[in-house]
Design a protein around this motif. Structure first.
Motif, PDB file in Angstrom:
ATOM      1  N   ASP A   1       0.825  -1.203   0.000  1.00 37.41           N
ATOM      2  CA  ASP A   1       0.000   0.000   0.000  1.00 37.41           C
ATOM      3  C   ASP A   1       0.863   1.259   0.000  1.00 37.41           C
ATOM      4  OD1 ASP A   1      -2.598   1.423   0.317  1.00 37.41           O
ATOM      5  OD2 ASP A   1      -1.730   1.976   2.254  1.00 37.41           O
ATOM      6  N   LEU A   2       1.900   1.270   0.814  1.00 41.39           N
ATOM      7  CA  LEU A   2       2.773   2.438   0.897  1.00 41.39           C
ATOM      8  C   LEU A   2       3.488   2.694  -0.423  1.00 41.39           C
ATOM      9  CD1 LEU A   2       4.059   4.714   2.495  1.00 41.39           C
ATOM     10  CD2 LEU A   2       5.752   3.076   3.320  1.00 41.39           C
ATOM     11  N   ILE A   3       4.011   1.647  -1.028  1.00 44.47           N
ATOM     12  CA  ILE A   3       4.738   1.805  -2.289  1.00 44.47           C
ATOM     13  C   ILE A   3       3.823   2.332  -3.389  1.00 44.47           C
ATOM     14  CG2 ILE A   3       5.910   0.532  -4.132  1.00 44.47           C
ATOM     15  CD1 ILE A   3       7.255  -1.103  -1.927  1.00 44.47           C
ATOM     16  N   LYS A   4       2.573   1.881  -3.398  1.00 45.02           N
ATOM     17  CA  LYS A   4       1.610   2.379  -4.387  1.00 45.02           C
ATOM     18  C   LYS A   4       1.370   3.874  -4.230  1.00 45.02           C
ATOM     19  CE  LYS A   4      -0.987  -1.906  -4.756  1.00 45.02           C
ATOM     20  NZ  LYS A   4      -2.248  -2.572  -4.416  1.00 45.02           N
ATOM     21  N   ARG A   5       1.477   4.370  -3.018  1.00 47.20           N
ATOM     22  CA  ARG A   5       1.192   5.778  -2.744  1.00 47.20           C
ATOM     23  C   ARG A   5       2.393   6.692  -2.983  1.00 47.20           C
ATOM     24  NH1 ARG A   5      -3.411   6.300   0.471  1.00 47.20           N
ATOM     25  NH2 ARG A   5      -4.289   4.301   1.068  1.00 47.20           N
ATOM     26  N   MET A   6       3.594   6.132  -3.031  1.00 40.00           N
ATOM     27  CA  MET A   6       4.801   6.939  -3.182  1.00 40.00           C
ATOM     28  C   MET A   6       4.985   7.399  -4.621  1.00 40.00           C
ATOM     29  SD  MET A   6       7.436   4.758  -0.816  1.00 40.00           S
ATOM     30  CE  MET A   6       8.839   5.838  -1.069  1.00 40.00           C
ATOM     31  N   THR A   7       5.511   8.616  -4.769  1.00 41.34           N
ATOM     32  CA  THR A   7       5.847   9.122  -6.094  1.00 41.34           C
ATOM     33  C   THR A   7       7.186   8.531  -6.514  1.00 41.34           C
ATOM     34  OG1 THR A   7       7.074  11.015  -5.254  1.00 41.34           O
ATOM     35  CG2 THR A   7       4.695  11.312  -5.598  1.00 41.34           C
ATOM     36  N   LEU A   8       7.515   8.683  -7.797  1.00 45.81           N
ATOM     37  CA  LEU A   8       8.805   8.196  -8.281  1.00 45.81           C
ATOM     38  C   LEU A   8       9.951   8.894  -7.554  1.00 45.81           C
ATOM     39  CD1 LEU A   8      10.455   6.472 -10.203  1.00 45.81           C
ATOM     40  CD2 LEU A   8      10.195   8.272 -11.919  1.00 45.81           C
ATOM     41  N   ALA A   9       9.811  10.194  -7.335  1.00 50.00           N
ATOM     42  CA  ALA A   9      10.859  10.953  -6.634  1.00 50.00           C
ATOM     43  C   ALA A   9      11.063  10.428  -5.213  1.00 50.00           C
ATOM     44  CB  ALA A   9      10.506  12.433  -6.614  1.00 50.00           C
ATOM     45  N   GLU A  10       9.982  10.071  -4.535  1.00 49.20           N
ATOM     46  CA  GLU A  10      10.094   9.534  -3.177  1.00 49.20           C
ATOM     47  C   GLU A  10      10.776   8.171  -3.175  1.00 49.20           C
ATOM     48  OE1 GLU A  10       6.197  11.556  -1.054  1.00 49.20           O
ATOM     49  OE2 GLU A  10       5.929   9.751  -2.273  1.00 49.20           O
ATOM     50  N   LYS A  11      10.460   7.349  -4.159  1.00 45.72           N
ATOM     51  CA  LYS A  11      11.095   6.030  -4.253  1.00 45.72           C
ATOM     52  C   LYS A  11      12.588   6.173  -4.527  1.00 45.72           C
ATOM     53  CE  LYS A  11       6.873   3.830  -5.880  1.00 45.72           C
ATOM     54  NZ  LYS A  11       6.160   3.300  -7.028  1.00 45.72           N
ATOM     55  N   ILE A  12      12.951   7.066  -5.423  1.00 48.77           N
ATOM     56  CA  ILE A  12      14.369   7.295  -5.721  1.00 48.77           C
ATOM     57  C   ILE A  12      15.075   7.830  -4.484  1.00 48.77           C
ATOM     58  CG2 ILE A  12      15.962   8.731  -7.059  1.00 48.77           C
ATOM     59  CD1 ILE A  12      13.927   8.454  -9.394  1.00 48.77           C
ATOM     60  N   GLY A  13      14.421   8.729  -3.769  1.00 50.20           N
ATOM     61  CA  GLY A  13      15.002   9.276  -2.546  1.00 50.20           C
ATOM     62  C   GLY A  13      15.267   8.205  -1.503  1.00 50.20           C
ATOM     63  N   GLN A  14      14.362   7.245  -1.376  1.00 47.80           N
ATOM     64  CA  GLN A  14      14.560   6.157  -0.425  1.00 47.80           C
ATOM     65  C   GLN A  14      15.736   5.273  -0.827  1.00 47.80           C
ATOM     66  OE1 GLN A  14      12.999   5.226   2.548  1.00 47.80           O
ATOM     67  NE2 GLN A  14      12.195   7.297   2.417  1.00 47.80           N
ATOM     68  N   MET A  15      15.884   5.052  -2.123  1.00 48.46           N
ATOM     69  CA  MET A  15      16.952   4.165  -2.596  1.00 48.46           C
ATOM     70  C   MET A  15      18.320   4.838  -2.558  1.00 48.46           C
ATOM     71  SD  MET A  15      15.144   2.031  -5.700  1.00 48.46           S
ATOM     72  CE  MET A  15      15.584   3.254  -6.868  1.00 48.46           C
ATOM     73  N   SER A  16      18.362   6.162  -2.582  1.00 47.54           N
ATOM     74  CA  SER A  16      19.652   6.853  -2.671  1.00 47.54           C
ATOM     75  C   SER A  16      20.107   7.446  -1.348  1.00 47.54           C
ATOM     76  CB  SER A  16      19.578   7.949  -3.744  1.00 47.54           C
ATOM     77  OG  SER A  16      18.600   8.914  -3.396  1.00 47.54           O
ATOM     78  N   GLN A  17      19.482   7.069  -0.256  1.00 48.35           N
ATOM     79  CA  GLN A  17      19.896   7.576   1.050  1.00 48.35           C
ATOM     80  C   GLN A  17      21.230   6.959   1.455  1.00 48.35           C
ATOM     81  OE1 GLN A  17      17.006   7.182   4.119  1.00 48.35           O
ATOM     82  NE2 GLN A  17      15.421   8.220   2.957  1.00 48.35           N
ATOM     83  N   ILE A  18      21.995   7.728   2.215  1.00 52.38           N
ATOM     84  CA  ILE A  18      23.258   7.200   2.738  1.00 52.38           C
ATOM     85  C   ILE A  18      23.150   7.088   4.259  1.00 52.38           C
ATOM     86  CG2 ILE A  18      24.608   8.134   0.844  1.00 52.38           C
ATOM     87  CD1 ILE A  18      25.531  10.373   2.707  1.00 52.38           C
ATOM     88  N   GLU A  19      24.070   6.356   4.838  1.00 56.72           N
ATOM     89  CA  GLU A  19      24.094   6.193   6.290  1.00 56.72           C
ATOM     90  C   GLU A  19      24.371   7.540   6.959  1.00 56.72           C
ATOM     91  OE1 GLU A  19      23.566   3.493   8.243  1.00 56.72           O
ATOM     92  OE2 GLU A  19      22.990   2.376   6.453  1.00 56.72           O
ATOM     93  N   ARG A  20      23.723   7.771   8.069  1.00 58.15           N
ATOM     94  CA  ARG A  20      23.882   9.042   8.781  1.00 58.15           C
ATOM     95  C   ARG A  20      25.338   9.302   9.165  1.00 58.15           C
ATOM     96  NH1 ARG A  20      19.805  10.502  13.488  1.00 58.15           N
ATOM     97  NH2 ARG A  20      18.482  10.279  11.681  1.00 58.15           N
ATOM     98  N   LEU A  21      26.067   8.261   9.536  1.00 61.96           N
ATOM     99  CA  LEU A  21      27.468   8.436   9.935  1.00 61.96           C
ATOM    100  C   LEU A  21      28.341   8.895   8.770  1.00 61.96           C
ATOM    101  CD1 LEU A  21      27.871   5.262  12.176  1.00 61.96           C
ATOM    102  CD2 LEU A  21      27.521   7.626  12.911  1.00 61.96           C
ATOM    103  N   ASN A  22      27.945   8.559   7.535  1.00 62.66           N
ATOM    104  CA  ASN A  22      28.717   8.954   6.359  1.00 62.66           C
ATOM    105  C   ASN A  22      28.268  10.291   5.794  1.00 62.66           C
ATOM    106  OD1 ASN A  22      30.096   6.509   6.477  1.00 62.66           O
ATOM    107  ND2 ASN A  22      28.591   5.482   5.210  1.00 62.66           N
ATOM    108  N   ALA A  23      27.235  10.877   6.319  1.00 55.99           N
ATOM    109  CA  ALA A  23      26.677  12.115   5.780  1.00 55.99           C
ATOM    110  C   ALA A  23      27.394  13.332   6.352  1.00 55.99           C
ATOM    111  CB  ALA A  23      25.183  12.198   6.077  1.00 55.99           C
ATOM    112  N   THR A  24      28.645  13.506   5.955  1.00 52.48           N
ATOM    113  CA  THR A  24      29.410  14.675   6.389  1.00 52.48           C
ATOM    114  C   THR A  24      29.116  15.830   5.447  1.00 52.48           C
ATOM    115  OG1 THR A  24      31.300  14.059   5.029  1.00 52.48           O
ATOM    116  CG2 THR A  24      31.241  13.180   7.280  1.00 52.48           C
ATOM    117  N   ASP A  25      29.558  17.029   5.816  1.00 55.93           N
ATOM    118  CA  ASP A  25      29.342  18.202   4.967  1.00 55.93           C
ATOM    119  C   ASP A  25      29.980  18.027   3.591  1.00 55.93           C
ATOM    120  OD1 ASP A  25      27.875  19.496   6.872  1.00 55.93           O
ATOM    121  OD2 ASP A  25      29.573  20.622   7.674  1.00 55.93           O
ATOM    122  N   ASP A  26      31.123  17.364   3.539  1.00 53.25           N
ATOM    123  CA  ASP A  26      31.801  17.146   2.256  1.00 53.25           C
ATOM    124  C   ASP A  26      30.967  16.277   1.317  1.00 53.25           C
ATOM    125  OD1 ASP A  26      33.910  18.620   3.239  1.00 53.25           O
ATOM    126  OD2 ASP A  26      35.059  16.853   3.871  1.00 53.25           O
TER     127      ASP A  26
END
Length: 67
Positions: free
Chosen positions: A39-64
């Protein structure tokens, strides 16, 4: 026996999908995970799905990396 299990599973999923909830099915903790995720996946936009797949780990999310 295997056919019976498949039929019962299908009936169960149909029942779960027909349950009236206030809001979206994915918010109902009583439903099986598979139904909620579907149900959730059906409701998500393409941009939201891409955003979920391209997230990085919080520890690696430095300013650089982020900017």
């Amino acid at each position: 026996m295997e056919l019976m299990n498949k039929v019962m599973t299908l009936l169960f999923l149909l029942l779960c999908c027909s349950i009236s909830t206030k809001g979206a099915l994915y918010k109902n903790p009583k439903l099986p995970i598979r139904v909620r995720v579907s149900d959730l996946i059906k409701r998500m936009t393409l941009a939201e799905k891409i955003g979920q797949m391209s997230q990085i780990e919080r520890l690696n999310a430095t300013d650089d990396v982020v900017y």
